[in-house]
Write a protein that holds these residues in place. Structure first.
Motif, PDB file in Angstrom:
ATOM      1  N   THR A 114      39.590  36.760  47.295  1.00 51.20           N
ATOM      2  CA  THR A 114      40.582  37.808  47.530  1.00 51.20           C
ATOM      3  C   THR A 114      40.880  37.915  49.018  1.00 51.20           C
ATOM      4  O   THR A 114      39.971  37.990  49.845  1.00 51.20           O
ATOM      5  CB  THR A 114      40.059  39.154  46.990  1.00 51.20           C
ATOM      6  OG1 THR A 114      39.798  39.002  45.596  1.00 51.20           O
ATOM      7  CG2 THR A 114      41.067  40.257  47.195  1.00 51.20           C
ATOM      8  N   LYS A 162      46.503  39.229  41.435  1.00 49.41           N
ATOM      9  CA  LYS A 162      45.562  39.635  40.389  1.00 49.41           C
ATOM     10  C   LYS A 162      45.463  41.150  40.304  1.00 49.41           C
ATOM     11  O   LYS A 162      45.520  41.839  41.308  1.00 49.41           O
ATOM     12  CB  LYS A 162      44.185  39.045  40.681  1.00 49.41           C
ATOM     13  CG  LYS A 162      43.159  39.358  39.601  1.00 49.41           C
ATOM     14  CD  LYS A 162      41.966  38.468  39.741  1.00 49.41           C
ATOM     15  CE  LYS A 162      40.858  38.735  38.761  1.00 49.41           C
ATOM     16  NZ  LYS A 162      41.151  39.373  37.545  1.00 49.41           N
ATOM     17  N   ARG A 199      47.705  33.430  44.025  1.00 51.18           N
ATOM     18  CA  ARG A 199      48.043  34.187  42.830  1.00 51.18           C
ATOM     19  C   ARG A 199      47.869  35.674  43.118  1.00 51.18           C
ATOM     20  O   ARG A 199      47.205  36.059  44.079  1.00 51.18           O
ATOM     21  CB  ARG A 199      47.171  33.773  41.648  1.00 51.18           C
ATOM     22  CG  ARG A 199      45.711  34.200  41.771  1.00 51.18           C
ATOM     23  CD  ARG A 199      44.908  33.736  40.592  1.00 51.18           C
ATOM     24  NE  ARG A 199      43.536  34.245  40.653  1.00 51.18           N
ATOM     25  CZ  ARG A 199      42.593  33.936  39.783  1.00 51.18           C
ATOM     26  NH1 ARG A 199      42.858  33.103  38.785  1.00 51.18           N
ATOM     27  NH2 ARG A 199      41.382  34.452  39.883  1.00 51.18           N
ATOM     28  N   THR A 240      46.558  38.351  35.541  1.00 51.46           N
ATOM     29  CA  THR A 240      46.659  37.444  36.687  1.00 51.46           C
ATOM     30  C   THR A 240      47.973  36.692  36.593  1.00 51.46           C
ATOM     31  O   THR A 240      48.375  36.270  35.501  1.00 51.46           O
ATOM     32  CB  THR A 240      45.495  36.436  36.672  1.00 51.46           C
ATOM     33  OG1 THR A 240      44.261  37.154  36.634  1.00 51.46           O
ATOM     34  CG2 THR A 240      45.502  35.556  37.899  1.00 51.46           C
TER      35      THR A 240
END
Length: 139
Positions: free
Chosen positions: A95, A125, A123, A130
């Motif tokens: 993250t 999330k 991506r 997701t």
């Protein structure tokens, strides 16, 4: 009279004994079935509804330290749900310190600075969903 009293006592004792046997037998069946159950039944609180997230990164190529804007929409997520940006490092997703919350209309937008050179797989999330992966080239 003596015979009637004895038969009443005998019936009461028999009924009590039978009740005790049935109670014990029912209890052991419950424990036996609970102990031999191979699969626990699913709990309502343990299951989460999954949502969906779309993502678009603009621009698709930046210089190291450059800003990329991530925009998209969510489905099945309440307004105010927390969204975070992740990038793939090796085989793990980590993250980054970029993110936002779902806004009215189920949309989101936020900026992130990317420093690691090369093709970055990124991506968005949330707790219950997701996005697909998007690639940004950092020069």
């Amino acid at each position: 009279m003596k015979t009637t009293l004895l038969s009443r006592c005998a019936r009461a004792s028999a009924a009590g004994a039978l009740s005790a046997v049935l109670l014990v037998a029912g209890g052991t069946d419950a424990f036996a079935s609970a102990g031999t159950s191979a699969k626990p039944s699913p709990s309502v609180s343990a299951t989460k509804a999954t949502g969906s997230i779309t993502v678009k990164a603009t621009p698709g190529s930046v210089k190291a330290g450059g800003k990329v804007t991530f925009t998209g929409r969510t489905k099945g997520m309440p307004i105010g749900s927390k969204l975070v940006l992740q990038h793939k490092k090796g085989s793990k997703w980590t993250t980054l310190q970029a993110g936002t919350t779902v806004k009215k209309g189920s949309s989101y937008s936020f900026d992130a600075k990317l420093n690691d050179k090369g093709k970055q797989e990124l991506r968005v999330k949330a707790d219950n969903g997701t996005s697909p992966t998007v690639t940004v080239t950092v020069k």
